[in-house]
Design a protein around this motif. Structure first.
Motif, PDB file in Angstrom:
ATOM      1  N   LEU A 275      47.333  26.590  32.090  1.00 41.65           N
ATOM      2  CA  LEU A 275      48.079  27.753  31.611  1.00 41.65           C
ATOM      3  C   LEU A 275      49.192  28.157  32.580  1.00 41.65           C
ATOM      4  CD1 LEU A 275      45.171  29.989  30.229  1.00 41.65           C
ATOM      5  CD2 LEU A 275      46.709  28.463  28.957  1.00 41.65           C
ATOM      6  N   GLY A 276      49.229  27.492  33.744  1.00 43.71           N
ATOM      7  CA  GLY A 276      50.287  27.785  34.712  1.00 43.71           C
ATOM      8  C   GLY A 276      49.880  28.756  35.808  1.00 43.71           C
ATOM      9  N   ASN A 277      48.617  29.170  35.847  1.00 41.79           N
ATOM     10  CA  ASN A 277      48.148  30.088  36.886  1.00 41.79           C
ATOM     11  C   ASN A 277      47.766  29.302  38.127  1.00 41.79           C
ATOM     12  OD1 ASN A 277      48.203  32.350  35.015  1.00 41.79           O
ATOM     13  ND2 ASN A 277      46.396  31.405  34.098  1.00 41.79           N
ATOM     14  N   GLY A 278      48.445  29.547  39.234  1.00 40.29           N
ATOM     15  CA  GLY A 278      48.160  28.804  40.450  1.00 40.29           C
ATOM     16  C   GLY A 278      49.095  29.172  41.583  1.00 40.29           C
ATOM     17  N   VAL A 279      49.540  28.166  42.313  1.00 43.97           N
ATOM     18  CA  VAL A 279      50.314  28.374  43.535  1.00 43.97           C
ATOM     19  C   VAL A 279      51.548  27.482  43.513  1.00 43.97           C
ATOM     20  CG1 VAL A 279      50.283  28.099  46.050  1.00 43.97           C
ATOM     21  CG2 VAL A 279      48.242  28.941  44.865  1.00 43.97           C
ATOM     22  N   THR A 280      52.687  28.045  43.919  1.00 39.95           N
ATOM     23  CA  THR A 280      53.911  27.252  44.099  1.00 39.95           C
ATOM     24  C   THR A 280      54.139  27.060  45.588  1.00 39.95           C
ATOM     25  OG1 THR A 280      54.906  28.027  42.032  1.00 39.95           O
ATOM     26  CG2 THR A 280      56.399  27.149  43.706  1.00 39.95           C
ATOM     27  N   PHE A 281      54.352  25.801  45.962  1.00 41.91           N
ATOM     28  CA  PHE A 281      54.467  25.424  47.371  1.00 41.91           C
ATOM     29  C   PHE A 281      55.848  24.829  47.632  1.00 41.91           C
ATOM     30  CE2 PHE A 281      53.965  21.770  50.353  1.00 41.91           C
ATOM     31  CZ  PHE A 281      53.842  22.503  51.514  1.00 41.91           C
ATOM     32  N   THR A 282      56.484  25.271  48.735  1.00 41.03           N
ATOM     33  CA  THR A 282      57.798  24.773  49.144  1.00 41.03           C
ATOM     34  C   THR A 282      57.699  24.259  50.572  1.00 41.03           C
ATOM     35  OG1 THR A 282      58.790  26.546  47.812  1.00 41.03           O
ATOM     36  CG2 THR A 282      60.250  25.348  49.316  1.00 41.03           C
ATOM     37  N   PRO A 283      57.564  22.933  50.766  1.00 36.25           N
ATOM     38  CA  PRO A 283      57.399  22.418  52.137  1.00 36.25           C
ATOM     39  C   PRO A 283      58.584  22.706  53.041  1.00 36.25           C
ATOM     40  CG  PRO A 283      57.743  20.627  50.585  1.00 36.25           C
ATOM     41  CD  PRO A 283      57.549  21.860  49.769  1.00 36.25           C
ATOM     42  N   GLY A 284      59.808  22.691  52.478  1.00 41.20           N
ATOM     43  CA  GLY A 284      61.004  22.902  53.286  1.00 41.20           C
ATOM     44  C   GLY A 284      61.536  24.312  53.217  1.00 41.20           C
ATOM     45  N   ASP A 285      60.642  25.278  53.055  1.00 40.55           N
ATOM     46  CA  ASP A 285      61.065  26.676  52.941  1.00 40.55           C
ATOM     47  C   ASP A 285      61.945  27.071  54.121  1.00 40.55           C
ATOM     48  OD1 ASP A 285      61.132  29.223  51.796  1.00 40.55           O
ATOM     49  OD2 ASP A 285      59.472  29.914  53.042  1.00 40.55           O
ATOM     50  N   GLY A 286      63.150  27.575  53.828  1.00 42.51           N
ATOM     51  CA  GLY A 286      64.095  27.988  54.873  1.00 42.51           C
ATOM     52  C   GLY A 286      65.097  26.922  55.261  1.00 42.51           C
TER      53      GLY A 286
END
Length: 202
Positions: A104-115
C-alpha cells in the motif's frame, strides 16, 4: 502451591502468547521466577541492486519495483546498505532514493546521498535500527516487502534514467510473526507442564 496459583500462571502464559502475535513482547517489569518470552528470531533479507536504473519520481510506471515475500505481518526492523551509485549529469546524488514499504506504500524512503547536491559516482554504507527512529513497520497480509527505486525530482527527459545503482547490497532485518500452529504447540506444552507440576504437589 494450589491449583489456583497454577491456573493463574497458565493464564499469564496464555496472555503472553497472545501478546507475541504482535511480533514483539515488551516486559514492563522483571520479577524473579517470571516467565520471559523471547522475540521470534530475526531474519535478514539481502538484495543485490547492481545495475538498477533510477528513472522518475515515486509512483511512476517506469520505476524499477522489486517485491519480496517476507511473511504476513512481518516487521521490518533494520536496514543496512553498502552501495555504489552514479547520478548522471543534470541530476543529483541527493535525489536517488529507495522506498521500502508494504504494497500500500506505507514504509520508509531512504536517500543514501542525502545532502550531496551534485552528480557523479559515490560509495555509501551504513546501518540503521528503524526502532531508534520510530520507523519500524509491518507488511500486510500478503507478506510482501516492496522496494521502489526512484528519483526525488525529474531533471532529465521523459523515460531517461537519472542515475544507476552500480553495485552493492541492501539488507533488511525482518521479525516474522509466528504461525498460529506454533502458538498451539507452545500453549499445549505449557498446559501439560502445569498439569504435571500440579499433580506432583497434590
Amino acid at each position: 502451591m494450589t491449583i489456583v496459583k497454577y491456573m493463574l500462571r497458565l493464564l499469564a502464559l496464555v496472555s503472553l502468547a497472545t501478546a507475541m502475535s504482535s511480533g514483539v513482547v515488551h516486559a514492563a517489569e522483571v520479577n524473579p521466577g517470571a516467565v520471559v518470552a523471547l522475540q521470534a528470531p530475526l531474519h535478514t533479507l539481502q538484495v543485490d541492486i547492481a545495475g538498477i536504473q533510477n528513472y522518475d519520481e515515486r509512483g511512476a510506471e517506469n520505476n524499477v519495483v522489486l517485491d519480496f515475500y517476507v511473511g504476513p505481518g512481518a516487521s521490518i526492523t533494520s536496514f543496512r546498505w553498502d552501495v555504489n551509485v552514479t547520478s548522471y549529469v543534470g541530476s543529483y546524488l541527493s535525489e536517488m532514493k529507495i522506498t521500502f514499504s508494504d504494497t500500500l506504500g506505507n514504509g520508509v524512503t531512504f536517500t543514501p546521498g542525502d545532502g550531496d547536491d551534485f552528480d557523479g559516482t559515490m560509495d555509501y554504507a551504513g546501518y540503521q535500527d528503524l526502532g531508534e527512529l520510530g520507523l519500524v513497520f509491518n507488511v500486510g497480509a500478503d507478506g510482501i516487502l516492496r522496494l521502489e527505486f526512484h528519483d526525488g525530482f525529474k531533471d532529465l527527459g521523459f523515460d531517461e534514467a537519472e542515475g544507476v545503482w552500480n553495485a552493492g547490497t541492501l539488507s533488511f532485518g525482518i521479525m516474522p510473526v509466528p504461525e498460529p500452529s506454533a502458538y498451539a504447540t507452545v500453549l499445549g506444552g505449557l498446559f501439560l507442564l502445569a498439569v504435571a507440576k500440579w499433580r506432583r504437589h497434590c
